[in-house]
Design an enzyme around this catalytic site. Structure first.
Site, PDB file in Angstrom:
ATOM      1  N   LYS A  67       0.695  -1.517  -0.284  1.00 41.30           N
ATOM      2  CA  LYS A  67       0.500   0.299  -0.291  1.00 41.30           C
ATOM      3  C   LYS A  67       1.811   1.225   0.229  1.00 41.30           C
ATOM      4  O   LYS A  67       0.465   1.353  -0.216  1.00 41.30           O
ATOM      5  CB  LYS A  67      -1.081  -0.208   1.316  1.00 41.30           C
ATOM      6  CG  LYS A  67      -1.777  -1.091   0.839  1.00 41.30           C
ATOM      7  CD  LYS A  67      -2.625  -1.185   2.467  1.00 41.30           C
ATOM      8  CE  LYS A  67      -4.313  -2.098   1.641  1.00 41.30           C
ATOM      9  NZ  LYS A  67      -4.506  -2.957   3.142  1.00 41.30           N
TER      10      LYS A  67
ATOM     11  N   GLN B 251      -4.770  -2.008   8.964  1.00 47.94           N
ATOM     12  CA  GLN B 251      -4.565  -3.195   9.083  1.00 47.94           C
ATOM     13  C   GLN B 251      -4.998  -3.992   9.869  1.00 47.94           C
ATOM     14  O   GLN B 251      -4.806  -3.973  10.571  1.00 47.94           O
ATOM     15  CB  GLN B 251      -3.077  -3.171   7.883  1.00 47.94           C
ATOM     16  CG  GLN B 251      -2.475  -4.636   8.051  1.00 47.94           C
ATOM     17  CD  GLN B 251      -3.371  -4.742   6.642  1.00 47.94           C
ATOM     18  OE1 GLN B 251      -3.116  -3.569   5.413  1.00 47.94           O
ATOM     19  NE2 GLN B 251      -3.982  -5.499   6.628  1.00 47.94           N
TER      20      GLN B 251
ATOM     21  N   ASP C  85     -10.961   2.690   3.486  1.00 46.73           N
ATOM     22  CA  ASP C  85     -11.711   1.691   3.419  1.00 46.73           C
ATOM     23  C   ASP C  85     -13.123   1.553   3.557  1.00 46.73           C
ATOM     24  O   ASP C  85     -13.765   0.336   3.451  1.00 46.73           O
ATOM     25  CB  ASP C  85     -10.793   1.057   5.295  1.00 46.73           C
ATOM     26  CG  ASP C  85     -10.259  -0.527   4.919  1.00 46.73           C
ATOM     27  OD1 ASP C  85      -9.830  -0.660   3.579  1.00 46.73           O
ATOM     28  OD2 ASP C  85      -9.418  -0.413   5.233  1.00 46.73           O
TER      29      ASP C  85
END
Ligand code: NAP
Length: 284
Positions: free
Chosen positions: A52, A96, A119
């Site tokens: 990422k 994460q 997200d």
């Protein structure tokens, strides 16, 4: 023989477009910024975080990593989220997953400012997706819609079957297919007659987490098969939820693993970070 949907190529296109947008924003004094928080030292999570960060750098997005020890307390993590919520140069916050079992992941997601929730896991953004009035779409399902669109496959009126009902893939995937006028069925571990239901699907999305779970006898000839799985076969080799070799022979389109859905997830994260930066700077 099915046509392969090339996730690497579609993701590269999305990323190139994002890079152009970032260039333009940067010229106007807005550099999109993403904070990535990782707790503990799970090797898979470490790889995802590295990928990422690399993708951000390639697109011109500023990124910051917060790597916290396994022993981090809920309070420490919440304090960091609050700090990132207020940080002006950070437009997106990604924590994460999975977090260590000692931490309350739901509370952490809820603490993220929904405007920075790239997200799209915050209940407010999940609710927005439900009613079809959203700013961010969850990365993996949104990436799958891009893949389907890239082949000009019309979802309208199609029988769409999603295997899996997780909050990050199965449920939002079903909702997005519904928004695209598909007739959607969600299957899970308690579903009866799974093979029969799958066999009825014009578009079949497998998000089960079990290697080669979808076999050719579960697939309608000519179906579009999307494989979300990132599993390991008996030899430890990366594979998907679909028995690719045999399903490829009867499907019309299929996504490979690797090189299908996976690359799209990061591309959509970059896209969401740019949307967040635009919204927070009033550039719509
Ligand atoms: P998850 O949270 O474990 O959910 C799996 C789902 O599959 C559950 O809803 C479960 O049903 C269902 N299931 C399990 N066994 C089943 C069976 N025998 N029959 C029917 N349904 C069954 O997994 P996830 O997070 O959604 O991820 C799914 C897969 O996608 C994993 O391989 C993951 O690594 C991969 N993934 C890939 C990406 C990417 O970027 N490519 C992103 C996210 C996830 P119940 O709800 O009844 O337990």
């Amino acid at each position: 023989m099915a046509k392969l949907i090339d996730g690497k190529a579609v993701a590269a296109e999305v990323r190139a477009k994002v890079a152009l947008e970032v260039e333009e924003l940067t010229r106007n004094g807005v550099v999109p910024g993403l904070a990535v928080v990782i707790v503990g030292d799970d090797p898979a999570s470490r790889t995802y975080v590295n990928n990422k960060k690399k993708a951000c750098a390639q697109a011109g997005i500023y990124s910051e990593e917060y790597a916290l020890p396994e022993t981090t307390s809920q309070e420490e993590l919440m304090t960091l989220i609050q700090k990132l919520n207020l940080k002006k140069d950070i437009n997106g916050i990604l924590v994460q997953s999975p977090l260590p079992s000692t931490l309350d992941e739901e509370a952490v997601v809820e603490a993220i400012n929904p405007e920075k929730d790239v997200d799209a896991f915050h209940p407010s953004n999940v609710g927005r997706i439900m009613i079809g009035n959203f700013h961010f779409l969850p990365c993996t399902p949104a990436g799958i819609i891009e893949l389907i669109n890239s082949e000009q496959i019309d979802i309208t009126g199609k029988n769409c079957v999603v295997i899996g009902r997780s909050n990050i893939v199965g449920k939002p995937m079903a909702m997005l297919l519904l928004h695209h006028n598909g007739t959607v069925t969600i299957c899970h571990s308690k579903t009866r007659n799974l093979a029969e239901i799958c066999k009825n699907a014009d578009i079949l999305v497998a998000a089960v987490g079990k290697p080669k779970f979808v076999t050719a006898d579960m697939v309608k000839p000519g179906a579009v098969v999307i494989d979300v799985g990132m599993d390991r076969d008996m030899d430890g080799k990366l594979c998907g939820d679909v028995d690719f070799v045999n399903v490829e022979k009867i499907a019309s389109w299929i996504t490979p693993v690797p090189g299908g859905v996976g690359p799209m997830t990061i591309a959509m994260l970059l896209k969401n970070t740019v949307v967040a930066a635009r919204r927070q700077n009033g550039i719509l």
